[in-house]
Enzyme design. Structure first.
Site, PDB file in Angstrom:
ATOM      1  N   ARG A   1      -1.889  12.226  -0.666  1.00  7.28           N
ATOM      2  CA  ARG A   1      -2.630  10.965  -0.556  1.00  7.28           C
ATOM      3  C   ARG A   1      -3.237  10.823   0.838  1.00  7.28           C
ATOM      4  NH1 ARG A   1      -1.397   5.340   0.859  1.00  7.28           N
ATOM      5  NH2 ARG A   1      -2.187   3.864  -0.711  1.00  7.28           N
TER       6      ARG A   1
ATOM      7  N   HIS B   1      -8.635   1.317  -0.154  1.00  9.92           N
ATOM      8  CA  HIS B   1      -8.474   0.356  -1.245  1.00  9.92           C
ATOM      9  C   HIS B   1      -9.813  -0.246  -1.673  1.00  9.92           C
ATOM     10  CE1 HIS B   1      -4.128   0.506  -1.393  1.00  9.92           C
ATOM     11  NE2 HIS B   1      -4.090   0.419  -0.076  1.00  9.92           N
TER      12      HIS B   1
ATOM     13  N   SER C   1       0.846  -1.209   0.000  1.00  8.05           N
ATOM     14  CA  SER C   1       0.000   0.000   0.000  1.00  8.05           C
ATOM     15  C   SER C   1       0.876   1.252   0.000  1.00  8.05           C
ATOM     16  CB  SER C   1      -0.948  -0.032   1.195  1.00  8.05           C
ATOM     17  OG  SER C   1      -1.893   1.020   1.122  1.00  8.05           O
ATOM     18  N   LEU C   2       0.901   2.004   1.077  1.00  9.27           N
ATOM     19  CA  LEU C   2       1.740   3.208   1.170  1.00  9.27           C
ATOM     20  C   LEU C   2       3.209   2.888   0.872  1.00  9.27           C
ATOM     21  CD1 LEU C   2       3.767   4.732   3.486  1.00  9.27           C
ATOM     22  CD2 LEU C   2       2.404   6.130   1.961  1.00  9.27           C
TER      23      LEU C   2
ATOM     24  N   GLN D   1      -4.134   2.683  -7.497  1.00  4.64           N
ATOM     25  CA  GLN D   1      -3.856   1.876  -6.310  1.00  4.64           C
ATOM     26  C   GLN D   1      -4.786   2.248  -5.158  1.00  4.64           C
ATOM     27  OE1 GLN D   1      -1.518   2.966  -3.281  1.00  4.64           O
ATOM     28  NE2 GLN D   1       0.009   1.315  -3.358  1.00  4.64           N
TER      29      GLN D   1
END
Length: 757
Positions: free
Chosen positions: A112, A192, A87-88, A240
Site C-alpha cells: 500500500r 483517499h 486510514s492506515l 479504502q
C-alpha cells in the site's frame, strides 16, 4: 464498553516504539525480513530521514501499532469490544480482530505504501472551523469539482484531497467562507481520493493472493462508519484507498453503541484529540441493526450509481494536463509531415480548446517560419498550439535550424517524434530559458511532448538531459551556466504520448501492452528522480472511434492524440485525390513499408495500401538494399523495371537529382561507399512518391505514399451514412468534439451496464 483506536499516517515520530522491539523480538525479525531493513533502527534512530516518507511511514506505523496492541493485551488481559483505525490504522484494527496475521498485514501495508508514494502531483489540506454543510456549499458554489473529501476527522475538521495547485488555490476560498485555519499537509499525493484509482487497482491485484479470516472483534470501517461485513473485508479494504475516512461518524457510531472508553493504541495523541472534539461537539449516532444493513446496501448502490458522476467530453483526461496547456479537451492532433498537419488545422484545433501540432518534418525553413507567423497571428488569445520536431539522423543541422527558429519565435510547445535518443538540439530547446519560481522549483519555458513506442527511448525522455550533452552545449555557449546547473532537476519531457499502431513511423506496437508499461516507467522515474511535477502519459494510434478513445482512457491515458483521421479532412495539407482514396479505406487497407528517412536502419512506417503499389514497391527496394552491396550488382532486368515502373527515369538521372540536393560531403561519402550510394538512390523514390501524393498527380496514383493507420478505416465505418461520410464535410475541430462527446456517452453507458450486471 471499550474501543481501541489505531492512528494512521501523521502520527509517526522518531523514537516511537521504544521498549517494544526488544519485547517482541520474533515479530521484529519477521518484519525486518519482509521489509529488507531494520524496523527498530528506522523507528528509533531514523538515520536516513526516511520515517516521513510514505513507503517507510506506513510499515513503521503498522509495526509499532501492532506491537503496542499486543503489549496492551499482555498488560490488561482483555480484548476491546470494538476496534477502529484511522486510514492506515485500519489495518491494525483488522489485525487486532484477527482478519490476518502480523506478516500478512505488514505485506499488505508495505505494498500500500509503495503504491501510494507513486501518486505524485497531488496534495491535501485540513480545513478547520467549517461544519460539513457549509463545507459542501463552498465546494458547490465555487465549482471545486476537482477536490475530494479525504477525511471527516471531526465536526469542524475536514481534510481535502486533489491536484496540488487546486489545493493551494482553494485556500483563500475556504478562508473567505469562515475557515479558522487552512493547513496544507506535507504529503506527496492526493490520498483517499479518485486520484489514487491506479493505486487502488494495483493494490486490488496484489491483495487477491491473500485470504481473510473470520473477524473476532467488530471493526468499524473508514468507508461506511459501520462494522465490516465478513464477505466484504477484501473489497472494503481495497476501496479504502480512494474513499474518504469517515472518522467523525465512526466515533459517533461507537458512542451510540455505548462505548465510553476510547483508547488510542499507538504513537502520538492525534486520535485522542479528535475523539475529544467529537465527543464535545457531536451527539451519539443511534443505528438499529436492520438500519445498518439497509444503509450499507444503499451506500454500495450509491457508490456504484452513475447519477451525479456522469462523464462529459470536458471531464475526460487529466485535469492538470488540460490546465497546463490551457485546453478544454484532453485531445491533441498529432503532426503529419510536410505540412499535412497544416497551419489551418492547428488553428482550428486551438480555437476549439484542443491542441494541434504543425507537421514541420520536410518543410523548408522559410515555409516553416511563415506557418509559425500565421498560427501565432490567428491564435493570439492564449490558445494552445504546438510545432513538430522530427529526428533527422542524417541532417542534425536541420534539427538545430528548426530549434533556432522555435526559440526565435517563442514556440513554447513541441511534439518530439521519431527520436531514438536525446540529441543536442532537443536538449538546447528544453533548457533554454530555465528559471526557478518563487518556491525555488525549476520551471521550463519550453515544453516537450514526446511520441514514444520503445522502453529505452521512454527511459531517456524521463531522465534529465544527458550530462555530456549539457557540458558540450555549455562549452559552445549555447546555454548559460545557470541553465546547465538546473538541467538535472527536470526531465527531458513534460509529457509522453504512447504511439501504437499508428500511421507513419511505428514499431508495430500494441496500446494494451505499451500504455501500462509506460505508466509504470513514469511512476518509477518520478520516484527515482523526485521531480516536482508529474509527467502525464497519453495514447496515440488506432484512435478513430469513441470506443477506441474510451479504451485509451480506461487504460490510464491522461489524454489522447489522433492522427490518421485528420488527414482526410478539409484542413489537411494534402491533395484532394489522396483524400478521395482515404475516404474509401477500411481497417484492412493499410500495410507496412520502409521509412524513407530511416531507410538503412530498417525502420517501418504504416501506409495506405488500397489502390496503390507503393508498399510493395518500397519493400522491394529495401529487399534489394539488404541483398546487394551496390546498385551495379543488381541484374539489368531488375534495374530496367525499377527505372520504368518506379522512377519513371533512369538511375543516372535519379543520381543527378540527388547530387543537386545533398551537400558535397554526403555525395563524397556515397562515391566512396557503393551501398550508401544505392541507399540514396532508393530513398529518392520515397521523396518522389510523397510529392506525387501531395500534388495529386493523377497519372501516378499507384505510387502515392500516404502514411495512414487503420484508425481511419474504423472512423470511415463509424461515420458511414452520416454527414461526415464525405471528407468535404469533415473538419478537424468538429471531428474532435464528436469523438470526445460520444466517448463520454459510451463510457456512461458501459459504466451503467456494468453496475447493473
Amino acid at each position: 464498553m471499550i474501543a481501541y483506536l489505531f492512528p494512521g499516517q501523521g502520527a509517526q515520530a522518531k523514537g516511537m516504539g521504544v521498549g517494544l522491539f526488544d519485547e517482541f523480538q520474533e515479530l521484529v525479525a519477521k518484519a525486518d525480513a519482509i521489509l529488507g531493513y531494520s524496523i527498530k533502527k528506522l523507528c528509533l534512530e531514523d538515520p536516513a530521514n526516511q520515517l516521513g516518507q510514505t513507503d517507510f511511514t506506513q510499515p513503521a506505523l503498522f509495526v509499532v501499532n501492532a506491537l503496542s496492541y499486543l503489549n496492551k493485551l499482555k498488560e490488561t488481559g482483555r480484548k476491546p469490544d470494538y476496534v477502529a483505525g484511522h486510514s492506515l490504522g485500519e489495518y491494525n484494527a483488522l489485525f487486532a480482530a484477527e482478519a490476518f496475521d502480523f506478516e500478512t498485514g505488514l505485506k499488505l501495508v508495505k505494498k500500500r505504501g509503495e503504491l501510494m508514494v507513486k501518486a505524485t502531483g497531488g496534495g491535501m489540506a485540513a480545513v478547520i472551523g467549517l461544519n460539513e454543510e457549509v463545507f459542501r456549499e463552498v465546494i458547490e458554489k465555487n465549482n471545486l469539482r476537482e477536490i475530494d473529501v479525504a477525511n471527516f476527522n471531526s465536526p469542524s475538521q475536514i481534510v481535502i484531497s486533489g491536484p496540488k495547485d487546486m489545493i493551494e488555490q482553494a485556500q483563500p476560498i475556504f478562508e473567505d467562507a469562515g475557515a479558522t485555519n487552512y493547513v496544507i499537509l506535507n504529503v506527496s499525493g492526493a490520498f483517499h481520493s479518485r486520484y489514487l484509482e491506479d493505486a487502488r487497482q494495483r493494490f486490488e491485484a496484489y491483495a487477491s493472493q491473500f485470504e481473510f479470516s473470520k473477524l473476532k472483534i467488530p471493526v468499524i470501517s473508514n468507508i461506511y462508519a459501520r462494522p465490516y461485513r465478513q464477505q466484504d473485508v477484501r473489497s472494503t479494504l481495497i476501496n479504502q484507498i480512494v474513499s474518504p475516512v469517515k472518522w467523525s461518524e465512526s466515533i459517533r457510531y461507537l458512542m451510540g453503541k455505548n462505548v465510553t472508553q476510547f483508547i488510542q493504541v499507538g504513537p502520538g495523541k492525534v486520535i485522542t484529540g479528535l475523539v475529544n472534539a467529537i465527543q464535545r461537539d457531536a451527539e451519539p449516532l443511534i443505528v438499529r441493526e436492520d438500519e445498518e444493513r439497509s444503509e450499507q446496501v444503499q451506500e454500495v448502490k450509491s457508490k456504484n450509481s452513475i447519477s451525479g458522476q456522469r462523464f462529459t467530453a470536458e471531464s475526460l483526461g487529466h485535469s492538470e494536463f488540460k490546465k497546463y496547456y490551457g485546453l478544454k479537451y484532453a485531445y491533441l492532433m498529432g503532426s503529419m509531415y510536410k505540412g499535412i498537419s497544416s497551419k489551418e488545422m492547428v488553428v482550428k484545433a486551438g480555437k476549439a480548446g484542443m491542441m494541434g501540432f504543425f507537421g514541420a518534418g520536410g518543410v523548408k525553413i522559410g515555409a516553416l517560419e511563415e506557418a509559425i507567423k500565421y498560427i501565432q497571428q490567428e491564435l493570439n488569445q492564449g490558445e494552445a498550439y504546438g510545432m513538430n520536431l522530427i529526428h533527422v539522423p542524417d541532417h542534425l543541422e536541420i534539427e538545430n535550424n528548426i530549434v533556432d527558429l522555435y526559440i526565435k519565435y517563442g514556440v513554447r510547445t513541441i511534439e518530439a517524434s521519431a527520436f531514438m535518443s536525446i540529441t543536442p538540439s532537443l536538449v538546447r530547446y528544453r533548457l533554454k530559458g530555465l528559471k526557478r519560481n518563487e518556491k525555488g522549483i525549476v520551471t521550463p519555458q519550453n515544453r516537450i511532448i514526446a511520441k514514444v513506442s520503445r522502453p529505452e527511448v521512454v527511459e531517456a525522455f524521463l531522465s534529465p538531459a544527458p550530462q555530456n550533452i549539457v557540458n558540450k552545449l555549455l562549452e559552445e555557449n549555447r546555454i548559460s551556466r545557470d541553465e546547465a546547473r538546473m538541467a538535472m532537476e527536470i526531465p527531458m519531457v513534460d509529457d509522453l504520448c504512447v504511439e501504437a499502431d499508428s500511421g507513419g513511423h511505428t514499431d508495430h506496437a500494441v496500446a494494451y501492452v505499451l500504455v501500462p508499461l509506460m505508466l509504470k516507467m513514469r511512476d518509477e522515474a518520478l520516484l527515482k528522480y523526485k521531480y516536482n511535477k508529474s509527467i502525464r502519459v497519453g495514447a496515440a494510434g488506432g484512435i478513430g472511434t469513441p470506443q477506441a478513445a474510451a479504451a485509451a482512457f480506461i487504460l490510464g491515458a491522461d489524454f489522447i492524440m489522433t492522427g490518421s483521421i485528420n488527414q482526410c479532412t478539409v484542413e489537411a495539407g494534402t491533395s484532394d485525390d489522396v483524400k478521395d482514396l482515404l475516404q474509401q479505406l477500411n481497417i484492412q487497407d493499410t500495410d507496412y513499408a520502409p521509412a524513407g528517412d530511416m531507410f538503412e536502419m530498417g525502420a517501418k512506417i504504416q501506409v495506405m495500401k488500397k489502390g496503390v503499389f507503393f508498399p510493395a514497391r518500397a519493400n522491394k527496394l529495401y529487399d534489394l538494399y539488404r541483398n546487394y552491396n551496390s546498385i551495379d550488382e543488381i541484374d539489368s532486368g531488375t534495374k530496367k523495371y525499377i527505372e520504368e515502373k518506379y522512377f519513371k527515369k533512369s538511375i543516372e538521372q535519379v543520381y543527378e537529382d540527388i547530387k543537386a540536393y545533398y551537400p558535397a560531403e554526403i555525395i563524397e561519402k556515397a562515391e566512396r561507399i557503393p551501398k550508401r550510394k544505392m541507399a540514396l538512390i532508393f530513398r529518392w523514390y520515397f521523396t518522389y512518391s510523397t510529392r506525387l501524393a501531395m500534388n495529386g498527380d493523377k497519372h501516378s496514383k499507384v505510387d502515392y505514399q500516404v502514411h495512414c493507420g487503420p484508425a481511419l478505416g474504423a472512423f470511415n465505418q463509424w461515420v458511414k451514412g452520416t454527414v461526415f461520410e464525405n471528407w468535404k464535410n469533415r473538419h478537424v475541430d468538429e471531428i474532435g468534439q464528436k469523438i470526445m462527446v460520444e466517448t463520454a456517452e459510451y463510457l456512461n453507458e458501459r459504466y451503467k451496464a456494468l453496475t447493473i450486471m
